[in-house]
Design an enzyme around this catalytic site. Structure first.
Site, short mmCIF file in Angstrom:
data_model
loop_
_atom_site.label_atom_id
_atom_site.label_comp_id
_atom_site.label_asym_id
_atom_site.label_seq_id
_atom_site.Cartn_x
_atom_site.Cartn_y
_atom_site.Cartn_z
N HIS A 161 0.85 -1.19 0.00
CA HIS A 161 0.00 0.00 0.00
C HIS A 161 0.89 1.25 0.00
O HIS A 161 2.03 1.20 0.49
CB HIS A 161 -0.87 0.03 1.28
N CYS A 248 -2.59 0.93 9.63
CA CYS A 248 -3.68 0.02 9.21
C CYS A 248 -4.65 -0.30 10.34
O CYS A 248 -5.77 -0.72 10.10
CB CYS A 248 -3.11 -1.30 8.70
C1 CIR Z 1 -3.74 -7.49 3.78
O1 CIR Z 1 -2.92 -8.05 3.05
O2 CIR Z 1 -4.73 -6.93 3.34
C2 CIR Z 1 -3.48 -7.47 5.27
N1 CIR Z 1 -2.88 -8.70 5.66
C3 CIR Z 1 -2.63 -6.31 5.65
C4 CIR Z 1 -3.27 -4.99 5.40
C5 CIR Z 1 -2.39 -3.87 5.78
N2 CIR Z 1 -3.07 -2.63 5.63
C6 CIR Z 1 -2.48 -1.51 5.29
O3 CIR Z 1 -1.28 -1.49 4.96
N3 CIR Z 1 -3.23 -0.41 5.25
#
Ligand code: CIR
Length: 253
Positions: A161, A248
């Site tokens: 991201h 996140c």
């Molecule tokens: C994913 O791959 O969607 C989750 N395991 C991690 C999300 C992390 N979110 C972020 O960087 N905003």
């Protein structure tokens, strides 16, 4: 300044969350403790924390930042690019109605995960990633413009991201790692450079003039402290195992 944060309690199913980290499965009990410490840190920055219950159906749902963009004037529900995460959005609208009268939504074929969106004043940078597509970013920008805000797109090369590698700390200070250090879109900012060995620390957050950074990244700690910030270190090792960072884990508004 932020008055509120929304967090979502990790589900035991998080051990099956999406990951590319190669760091093994998270320890759920430890993740719960770390999540509590994260909540305490947010509270110590002066925000009210709204804690949502866990949802076992969605292993990644503790990464609540991805399912909505909250601006000072409206909330926008996203449409996650990860299919296993798409259902996380349902149910959030009811919670957001406690705080927002205007709630918008990203629709098919658009996909957006708000970990790809970085707010800098009234401008929102939107990363085009495997999770956020151009149609989603275009919808997002059109919504922002209806509310007097602006947005622009940035193609991502290396990171999951946008905010995996960049964080705006207000006062024109931008924490940046890897592909973002010399990115032309960011050349008007004062860049606080994070080394590749400490890249995980690039996902840090500004909360009411304090900076939360992950524990265990001494050079990044020093860089951010040297820029004049009070820094709180939080251990989020179990969330790192799922590619998740400090940003996140909450929606801040
Ligand atoms: C994913 O791959 O969607 C989750 N395991 C991690 C999300 C992390 N979110 C972020 O960087 N905003």
């Amino acid at each position: 300044m932020f008055s509120n944060a929304i967090v979502k309690t990790p589900a035991a199913s998080m051990i099956n969350g999406l990951t590319t980290a190669g760091l093994g499965q998270p320890d759920y009990e430890l993740a719960l403790v770390q999540h509590q410490n994260y909540i305490s840190a947010l509270k110590s920055c002066g925000v009210n924390v709204h804690i949502l219950e866990s949802d076992e159906r969605y292993p990644d749902s503790t990464f609540i930042e991805d399912v909505a963009l909250l601006t000072p004037v409206c909330a926008i529900l996203t449409r996650p690019g990860a299919l296993s995460r798409r259902g996380e959005v349902a149910g959030l609208e009811e919670v957001l109605l406690e705080y927002f009268s205007d709630i918008e939504q990203i629709n098919s074929p658009g996909t957006v995960e708000a970990g790809d969106i970085m707010m800098a004043g009234s401008h929102y940078y939107i990363g085009l990633s495997e999770r956020t597509n151009r149609a989603g970013a275009e919808q997002m920008i059109a919504i922002l413009e209806r509310y007097g805000l602006t947005g622009s797109m940035i193609e991502l090369q290396e990171v999951l991201h946008l905010k995996t590698g960049v964080a705006y700390l207000e006062n024109n200070n931008l924490v940046a790692c890897g592909e973002f250090i010399r990115h032309p879109e960011f050349n008007s900012y004062n860049i606080l450079e994070i080394s590749t060995e400490e890249s995980y620390a690039a996902n840090c957050i500004w909360v009411n003039n304090k900076i939360l950074i992950p524990q265990g990244y001494p050079m990044s700690l020093e860089t951010i402290q040297s820029a004049g910030y009070e820094v709180l270190e939080i251990d989020v090792s179990e969330f790192r195992k799922l590619d998740g960072g400090l940003s996140c884990l909450s929606l801040r508004f």
